[in-house]
Design a protein around this motif. Structure first.
Motif, short mmCIF file in Angstrom:
data_model
loop_
_atom_site.label_atom_id
_atom_site.label_comp_id
_atom_site.label_asym_id
_atom_site.label_seq_id
_atom_site.Cartn_x
_atom_site.Cartn_y
_atom_site.Cartn_z
N ASP A 1 -21.02 -23.03 -19.66
CA ASP A 1 -21.05 -22.34 -18.37
C ASP A 1 -19.92 -22.73 -17.42
N ILE A 2 -19.30 -23.88 -17.66
CA ILE A 2 -18.21 -24.31 -16.78
C ILE A 2 -16.95 -24.61 -17.57
N ALA A 3 -17.03 -25.61 -18.47
CA ALA A 3 -15.83 -26.07 -19.16
C ALA A 3 -15.19 -25.00 -20.02
N ALA A 4 -15.96 -24.11 -20.62
CA ALA A 4 -15.40 -23.06 -21.48
C ALA A 4 -14.80 -21.93 -20.68
N LEU B 1 -23.96 -23.32 -9.69
CA LEU B 1 -24.78 -23.78 -8.58
C LEU B 1 -25.95 -22.84 -8.32
N ALA B 2 -25.69 -21.54 -8.45
CA ALA B 2 -26.74 -20.56 -8.20
C ALA B 2 -27.88 -20.71 -9.21
N ARG B 3 -27.53 -21.14 -10.43
CA ARG B 3 -28.58 -21.34 -11.45
C ARG B 3 -29.26 -22.69 -11.28
N GLY B 4 -28.57 -23.65 -10.72
CA GLY B 4 -29.14 -24.99 -10.54
C GLY B 4 -28.94 -25.87 -11.74
N THR B 5 -29.34 -25.40 -12.92
CA THR B 5 -29.10 -26.14 -14.16
C THR B 5 -28.26 -25.26 -15.08
N CYS B 6 -27.46 -25.92 -15.91
CA CYS B 6 -26.59 -25.17 -16.81
C CYS B 6 -26.11 -26.07 -17.93
N ILE C 1 -23.80 -34.06 -9.67
CA ILE C 1 -24.00 -33.65 -11.05
C ILE C 1 -24.83 -34.71 -11.76
N GLU C 2 -25.90 -34.29 -12.40
CA GLU C 2 -26.78 -35.21 -13.12
C GLU C 2 -27.10 -34.63 -14.49
N LEU C 3 -27.29 -35.50 -15.47
CA LEU C 3 -27.75 -35.03 -16.77
C LEU C 3 -29.14 -34.43 -16.64
N ASP C 4 -29.38 -33.35 -17.36
CA ASP C 4 -30.67 -32.67 -17.30
C ASP C 4 -31.22 -32.46 -18.72
N GLY C 5 -30.99 -33.43 -19.56
CA GLY C 5 -31.41 -33.33 -20.95
C GLY C 5 -30.51 -34.20 -21.81
N ILE D 1 -14.98 -31.66 -38.29
CA ILE D 1 -13.89 -32.60 -38.50
C ILE D 1 -12.61 -32.12 -37.82
N VAL D 2 -12.69 -30.97 -37.15
CA VAL D 2 -11.50 -30.38 -36.52
C VAL D 2 -11.39 -30.78 -35.06
N VAL D 3 -12.47 -30.57 -34.32
CA VAL D 3 -12.51 -30.97 -32.91
C VAL D 3 -13.77 -31.79 -32.69
N ASN D 4 -13.70 -32.69 -31.72
CA ASN D 4 -14.86 -33.54 -31.46
C ASN D 4 -15.14 -33.58 -29.97
N GLY D 5 -16.42 -33.70 -29.64
CA GLY D 5 -16.83 -33.76 -28.24
C GLY D 5 -18.17 -33.08 -28.07
N PRO D 6 -18.59 -32.89 -26.82
CA PRO D 6 -19.90 -32.29 -26.59
C PRO D 6 -19.97 -30.83 -27.04
N GLU D 7 -21.05 -30.50 -27.70
CA GLU D 7 -21.35 -29.10 -28.00
C GLU D 7 -22.27 -28.53 -26.94
N TYR D 8 -23.12 -29.41 -26.39
CA TYR D 8 -24.11 -28.99 -25.38
C TYR D 8 -24.26 -30.14 -24.39
N LEU D 9 -24.08 -29.83 -23.11
CA LEU D 9 -24.17 -30.85 -22.07
C LEU D 9 -24.99 -30.31 -20.91
N PRO D 10 -26.31 -30.50 -20.97
CA PRO D 10 -27.18 -29.95 -19.92
C PRO D 10 -27.07 -30.77 -18.63
N VAL D 11 -26.79 -30.09 -17.54
CA VAL D 11 -26.64 -30.80 -16.25
C VAL D 11 -27.34 -30.02 -15.14
N ARG D 12 -27.62 -30.73 -14.08
CA ARG D 12 -28.13 -30.15 -12.83
C ARG D 12 -27.07 -30.31 -11.76
#
Length: 403
Positions: free
Chosen positions: A144-147, A134-139, A373-377, A385-396
């Motif tokens: 920054d969160i899920a990991a 939240l302090a950064r605004g975008t991440c 929470i909104e997409l920011d990109g 082939i081992v794990v699948n999902g987002p590598e990068y999820l820019p949000v505000r």
């Protein structure tokens, strides 16, 4: 019944990493479920293997640990890489009875009662991470969160000093993220080196944590070797972070792509338990799990021979039309939801209760604090082939009400 698909046979190549970042693997899995549910995948740079794509076949094979062994590795790997060093030594790569003995050392820490006791600490971790975002605004929601939430939680459980959490976060980001293979390798060696030092310290001065348990444990009167302790520490760190990280980020992406579901959850947080189950099914972050046949078996007329590799494609099993109604629909109210995202049988995920709690607490804190929470990109997906999902999820992130 499995209905015949309208489309013709697609080109089948389940080991193309680009398929999972830029393609549509579900097209191939859908065709295989309907036409060749036990499919021999010819060799590429990886050895040839059998692919199981239907729910019941995967579930049955998971349960049959006497036929399908984990000790030779649980992921496809090039033959020139040799045997997995953890084979027969870690929780993930052992068969009964050794698997049960190792699991018995740490099982209590992951039981429902123990996890409930950790919930105040998990909530504190989640809020600290959310505050920083939240302090950064975008991440980047992934990094920054899920990991951070599952990593900080498992580090706490393992007795890693809080002053070292950020160091391990950087190492795990390098070891398991996209990037230069040599950087990944050196980061992984650094992680192993860290646990070599930590297990020695815990063996000399044990305390109430998972590494101390392993460092002082014996099985059949024989202490675990330092190498086995280090390998199992690495296994706990990876198992306690990687899939939860991707599930949390993939779940957030699904909720952003289905705003009606997020709205429904905001209006009724009581739906969180079923929402977490649907997120686990929908994301199915472990793309494949491998077993090695140790005795011959026939599956739907196909002869599986001793030494054959057999793979379970979990995202396919969790979209099986014969088990899940409207499987390609994201529905946080889905019941029943008997997904296989956390495995089944002997190797049912040790941290399943913990993973569910971490997901529930993270989303609950975002809802409780009315954070917008909104997409920011543009999100990107993992090329793997081992794990699948987002590598990068820019949000505000925007705080719309006082916590």
């Amino acid at each position: 019944m499995h209905s015949e698909p309208a489309q013709p046979r697609p080109q089948i190549n389940l080991v193309d990493p680009e398929l999972y970042s830029h393609g549509d693997p579900f097209e191939q899995w859908r065709w295989l479920r309907a036409n060749e549910p036990v499919y021999w995948h010819p060799p590429t740079d990886l050895p040839g293997f059998w692919a199981l794509t239907r729910y019941e076949d995967v579930r049955t094979a998971y349960r049959d640990s006497e036929t399908f062994s984990s000790a030779q590795g649980i992921l496809l790997r090039p033959a020139e890489h040799g045997e997995d060093p953890g084979g027969g030594r870690t929780l993930a790569l052992t068969d009964p009875p050794r698997h049960r003995q190792l699991r018995g050392l740490v099982d209590e820490w992951f039981a429902l009662r123990s996890v409930r006791g950790f919930e105040p600490e998990m909530t504190e971790v989640a809020n600290r991470v959310i505050d920083d975002a939240l302090a950064r605004g975008t991440c980047d929601f992934v990094a920054d969160i899920a990991a951070r939430v599952p990593l900080y939680v498992i580090c706490n459980m393992m007795g890693v000093p809080s002053s070292d959490w950020e160091h391990l976060f950087k190492l795990t980001s390098q070891a398991f993220g996209a990037g230069d293979p040599m950087t990944q390798r050196f980061a992984h060696l650094d992680i192993m080196g860290y646990f070599e030092d930590l297990q020695a310290a815990k063996a000399a001065n044990p305390s109430d944590d998972l590494v101390s348990i392993l460092a002082t444990a014996s099985i059949d009167g024989t202490p675990l070797s330092p190498e086995d302790i280090i390998l199992n520490c690495d296994n706990l760190l990876v198992g306690g972070t990687e899939n939860t990280r991707i599930a949390a980020a993939g779940g957030m992406l699904a909720l952003l792509e289905h705003p009606d579901q997020w709205r429904m959850l905001s209006e009724d947080p009581g739906l969180l338990p079923s929402a977490v189950e649907e997120i686990l099914r929908w994301t199915s972050t472990a793309t494949h799990i491998m077993r090695t046949a140790v005795r011959p078996i026939d599956i739907h007329g196909h002869s599986i021979e001793v030494g054959d590799r057999v793979t379970f494609w979990l995202p396919s099993a969790n979209r099986d039309e014969s088990v899940f109604e409207e499987p390609d629909q994201f529905d946080i109210q889905r019941k029943p939801n008997r997904h296989l995202a956390l495995g089944f049988g002997e190797h049912f995920c040790l941290g399943s209760v913990l993973a569910r709690a971490e997901l529930r607490i993270l989303y609950n804190e975002l809802l409780r604090r009315s954070i917008r929470i909104e997409l920011d990109g543009t999100p990107t997906r993992l090329t793997s082939i081992v794990v699948n999902g987002p590598e990068y999820l820019p949000v505000r992130l925007t705080a719309t009400a006082a916590a």
